[in-house]
Design a protein around this motif. Structure first.
Motif, PDB file in Angstrom:
ATOM      1  N   MET A  33       9.665  43.096  -3.096  1.00 29.24           N
ATOM      2  CA  MET A  33      10.155  42.382  -4.276  1.00 29.24           C
ATOM      3  C   MET A  33      11.315  43.131  -4.948  1.00 29.24           C
ATOM      4  O   MET A  33      12.228  42.517  -5.480  1.00 29.24           O
ATOM      5  N   ILE A  34      11.213  44.487  -4.903  1.00 27.16           N
ATOM      6  CA  ILE A  34      12.352  45.265  -5.407  1.00 27.16           C
ATOM      7  C   ILE A  34      12.795  46.259  -4.333  1.00 27.16           C
ATOM      8  O   ILE A  34      12.073  46.510  -3.366  1.00 27.16           O
ATOM      9  N   ASP A  35      13.965  46.812  -4.528  1.00 26.72           N
ATOM     10  CA  ASP A  35      14.541  47.729  -3.539  1.00 26.72           C
ATOM     11  C   ASP A  35      13.698  49.010  -3.405  1.00 26.72           C
ATOM     12  O   ASP A  35      13.250  49.575  -4.398  1.00 26.72           O
ATOM     13  N   ALA A  36      13.495  49.447  -2.162  1.00 26.19           N
ATOM     14  CA  ALA A  36      12.629  50.609  -1.897  1.00 26.19           C
ATOM     15  C   ALA A  36      13.187  51.895  -2.524  1.00 26.19           C
ATOM     16  O   ALA A  36      12.438  52.704  -3.083  1.00 26.19           O
ATOM     17  N   ALA A  37      14.508  52.071  -2.439  1.00 26.47           N
ATOM     18  CA  ALA A  37      15.108  53.287  -3.020  1.00 26.47           C
ATOM     19  C   ALA A  37      14.953  53.280  -4.543  1.00 26.47           C
ATOM     20  O   ALA A  37      14.635  54.309  -5.158  1.00 26.47           O
ATOM     21  N   LYS A  77      20.907  55.614 -15.432  1.00 26.89           N
ATOM     22  CA  LYS A  77      22.141  55.037 -14.874  1.00 26.89           C
ATOM     23  C   LYS A  77      22.126  55.117 -13.339  1.00 26.89           C
ATOM     24  O   LYS A  77      22.552  54.178 -12.657  1.00 26.89           O
ATOM     25  N   ALA A  78      21.634  56.234 -12.811  1.00 26.07           N
ATOM     26  CA  ALA A  78      21.588  56.393 -11.347  1.00 26.07           C
ATOM     27  C   ALA A  78      20.624  55.379 -10.713  1.00 26.07           C
ATOM     28  O   ALA A  78      20.907  54.842  -9.631  1.00 26.07           O
ATOM     29  N   ILE A  79      19.504  55.110 -11.373  1.00 27.25           N
ATOM     30  CA  ILE A  79      18.573  54.102 -10.831  1.00 27.25           C
ATOM     31  C   ILE A  79      19.235  52.723 -10.882  1.00 27.25           C
ATOM     32  O   ILE A  79      19.138  51.933  -9.953  1.00 27.25           O
ATOM     33  N   TYR A  80      19.920  52.477 -12.001  1.00 28.54           N
ATOM     34  CA  TYR A  80      20.624  51.197 -12.145  1.00 28.54           C
ATOM     35  C   TYR A  80      21.651  51.034 -11.019  1.00 28.54           C
ATOM     36  O   TYR A  80      21.766  49.964 -10.409  1.00 28.54           O
ATOM     37  N   ASP A  81      22.402  52.106 -10.744  1.00 28.94           N
ATOM     38  CA  ASP A  81      23.419  52.060  -9.679  1.00 28.94           C
ATOM     39  C   ASP A  81      22.790  51.778  -8.314  1.00 28.94           C
ATOM     40  O   ASP A  81      23.334  50.999  -7.524  1.00 28.94           O
ATOM     41  N   ALA A  82      21.635  52.407  -8.046  1.00 27.39           N
ATOM     42  CA  ALA A  82      20.935  52.174  -6.769  1.00 27.39           C
ATOM     43  C   ALA A  82      20.499  50.712  -6.675  1.00 27.39           C
ATOM     44  O   ALA A  82      20.654  50.069  -5.627  1.00 27.39           O
ATOM     45  N   ALA A  83      19.973  50.182  -7.782  1.00 27.50           N
ATOM     46  CA  ALA A  83      19.522  48.782  -7.806  1.00 27.50           C
ATOM     47  C   ALA A  83      20.717  47.840  -7.628  1.00 27.50           C
ATOM     48  O   ALA A  83      20.637  46.843  -6.899  1.00 27.50           O
ATOM     49  N   ALA A  84      21.829  48.174  -8.274  1.00 30.39           N
ATOM     50  CA  ALA A  84      23.027  47.320  -8.178  1.00 30.39           C
ATOM     51  C   ALA A  84      23.564  47.315  -6.746  1.00 30.39           C
ATOM     52  O   ALA A  84      23.945  46.261  -6.220  1.00 30.39           O
ATOM     53  N   ALA A  85      23.560  48.508  -6.109  1.00 28.84           N
ATOM     54  CA  ALA A  85      24.064  48.610  -4.732  1.00 28.84           C
ATOM     55  C   ALA A  85      23.216  47.776  -3.782  1.00 28.84           C
ATOM     56  O   ALA A  85      23.707  47.303  -2.750  1.00 28.84           O
ATOM     57  N   ALA A  86      21.937  47.580  -4.128  1.00 28.28           N
ATOM     58  CA  ALA A  86      21.021  46.817  -3.266  1.00 28.28           C
ATOM     59  C   ALA A  86      20.877  45.364  -3.733  1.00 28.28           C
ATOM     60  O   ALA A  86      20.010  44.637  -3.223  1.00 28.28           O
ATOM     61  N   ASN A  87      21.691  44.965  -4.694  1.00 28.93           N
ATOM     62  CA  ASN A  87      21.567  43.622  -5.288  1.00 28.93           C
ATOM     63  C   ASN A  87      20.152  43.342  -5.788  1.00 28.93           C
ATOM     64  O   ASN A  87      19.670  42.204  -5.713  1.00 28.93           O
ATOM     65  N   ASP A  88      19.509  44.392  -6.293  1.00 32.29           N
ATOM     66  CA  ASP A  88      18.141  44.264  -6.814  1.00 32.29           C
ATOM     67  C   ASP A  88      18.234  43.877  -8.293  1.00 32.29           C
ATOM     68  O   ASP A  88      18.277  44.730  -9.182  1.00 32.29           O
ATOM     69  N   ARG A  89      18.260  42.564  -8.535  1.00 29.40           N
ATOM     70  CA  ARG A  89      18.498  42.084  -9.903  1.00 29.40           C
ATOM     71  C   ARG A  89      17.304  42.297 -10.809  1.00 29.40           C
ATOM     72  O   ARG A  89      17.450  42.453 -12.029  1.00 29.40           O
ATOM     73  N   LEU A  90      16.104  42.284 -10.251  1.00 24.30           N
ATOM     74  CA  LEU A  90      14.909  42.490 -11.084  1.00 24.30           C
ATOM     75  C   LEU A  90      14.930  43.892 -11.705  1.00 24.30           C
ATOM     76  O   LEU A  90      14.645  44.059 -12.891  1.00 24.30           O
ATOM     77  N   THR A  91      15.261  44.888 -10.883  1.00 19.50           N
ATOM     78  CA  THR A  91      15.296  46.260 -11.396  1.00 19.50           C
ATOM     79  C   THR A  91      16.454  46.449 -12.371  1.00 19.50           C
ATOM     80  O   THR A  91      16.294  47.086 -13.418  1.00 19.50           O
ATOM     81  N   GLN A  92      17.607  45.862 -12.031  1.00 23.80           N
ATOM     82  CA  GLN A  92      18.741  45.962 -12.969  1.00 23.80           C
ATOM     83  C   GLN A  92      18.364  45.371 -14.327  1.00 23.80           C
ATOM     84  O   GLN A  92      18.628  45.974 -15.370  1.00 23.80           O
ATOM     85  N   ASN A  93      17.740  44.212 -14.292  1.00 21.83           N
ATOM     86  CA  ASN A  93      17.351  43.551 -15.539  1.00 21.83           C
ATOM     87  C   ASN A  93      16.331  44.395 -16.309  1.00 21.83           C
ATOM     88  O   ASN A  93      16.436  44.578 -17.522  1.00 21.83           O
ATOM     89  N   PHE A  94      15.359  44.938 -15.577  1.00 23.38           N
ATOM     90  CA  PHE A  94      14.341  45.793 -16.193  1.00 23.38           C
ATOM     91  C   PHE A  94      14.980  46.997 -16.882  1.00 23.38           C
ATOM     92  O   PHE A  94      14.569  47.405 -17.976  1.00 23.38           O
ATOM     93  N   LEU A  95      15.995  47.565 -16.259  1.00 29.02           N
ATOM     94  CA  LEU A  95      16.598  48.798 -16.772  1.00 29.02           C
ATOM     95  C   LEU A  95      17.532  48.582 -17.960  1.00 29.02           C
ATOM     96  O   LEU A  95      17.874  49.538 -18.655  1.00 29.02           O
ATOM     97  N   GLN A  96      17.940  47.336 -18.203  1.00 29.04           N
ATOM     98  CA  GLN A  96      18.820  47.057 -19.350  1.00 29.04           C
ATOM     99  C   GLN A  96      18.239  47.612 -20.642  1.00 29.04           C
ATOM    100  O   GLN A  96      18.921  48.252 -21.441  1.00 29.04           O
ATOM    101  N   TRP A  97      16.952  47.359 -20.850  1.00 29.28           N
ATOM    102  CA  TRP A  97      16.282  47.816 -22.075  1.00 29.28           C
ATOM    103  C   TRP A  97      16.374  49.337 -22.195  1.00 29.28           C
ATOM    104  O   TRP A  97      16.648  49.870 -23.274  1.00 29.28           O
ATOM    105  N   PHE A  98      16.173  50.021 -21.064  1.00 29.08           N
ATOM    106  CA  PHE A  98      16.199  51.482 -21.089  1.00 29.08           C
ATOM    107  C   PHE A  98      17.605  52.011 -21.376  1.00 29.08           C
ATOM    108  O   PHE A  98      17.761  53.021 -22.061  1.00 29.08           O
TER     109      PHE A  98
END
Ligand SMILES: [Fe+2]
Ligand SMILES: [Fe+2]
Length: 168
Positions: free
Chosen positions: A1-5, A102-123
């Motif tokens: 459901m979300i990116d493994a990295a 920011k680094a987790i966000y970048d990893a999620a963005a590189a993997a097109n993992d929108r759920l994680t990107q969205n989750f990290l906005q709050w943080f």
């Protein structure tokens, strides 16, 4: 459901958030011992917020069916040479956590993992606030020098935007 990295990095971040929790508990205990109750209360409230951050990440991992592997947590720094030094360590920690998120966000963005990107906005928003409030406290502590009761007065007067609010 979300990116493994991203999932692995969030697990590591749970450790960093619990480390921040322990560090602020240690801050609060040290301030208490120095008879600085406002700083002690301030850092106790910060500690609860960090615990909330860790648990919020655990819930996200659970909700997305990820494996949870909480890493071991390093011991916090327990004593400081001065109030300024204690606050500087807190400020450094907040800056470091911001880079980690920011680094987790970048990893999620590189993997097109929108759920994680969205989750990290709050943080990301939360980190802007936390760095700003620690930066302000650090500047006050620097100006106060040995007159640490001025830092106590500042906290008593300004409080903290989220003081007393339940951990998120
Ligand atoms: Fe945090
Ligand atoms: Fe924080």
């Amino acid at each position: 459901m979300i990116d493994a990295a991203a999932s692995k990095l969030i697990n590591e971040q749970v450790g960093h958030e619990f480390a921040a929790f322990l560090q602020y508990v240690a801050h609060a205990a040290w301030f208490e011992g120095e008879a600085l109750p406002e700083l002690a209360r301030y850092f106790s409230a910060q500690a609860e917020e960090e615990r909330g951050h860790a648990l919020k990440m655990v819930k996200f991992l659970n909700d997305t069916n990820q494996e949870i592997a909480i890493p071991s947590i390093p011991a916090p720094v327990g004593s400081f040479a001065s109030v300024e030094e204690a606050v500087r360590l807190a400020h450094t920690q907040e800056v470091r956590v911001t880079e980690q998120i920011k680094a987790i966000y970048d990893a999620a963005a590189a993997a097109n993992d929108r759920l994680t990107q969205n989750f990290l906005q709050w943080f990301l928003e939360e980190q802007v606030e936390e760095v700003a409030s620690m930066d302000a406290l650090l500047r006050v502590a620097r100006r106060a020098g040995d007159d640490v009761f001025r830092v106590e007065d500042y906290i008593a007067r300004e409080g903290h935007p989220e003081a007393g609010a339940p951990a998120k």
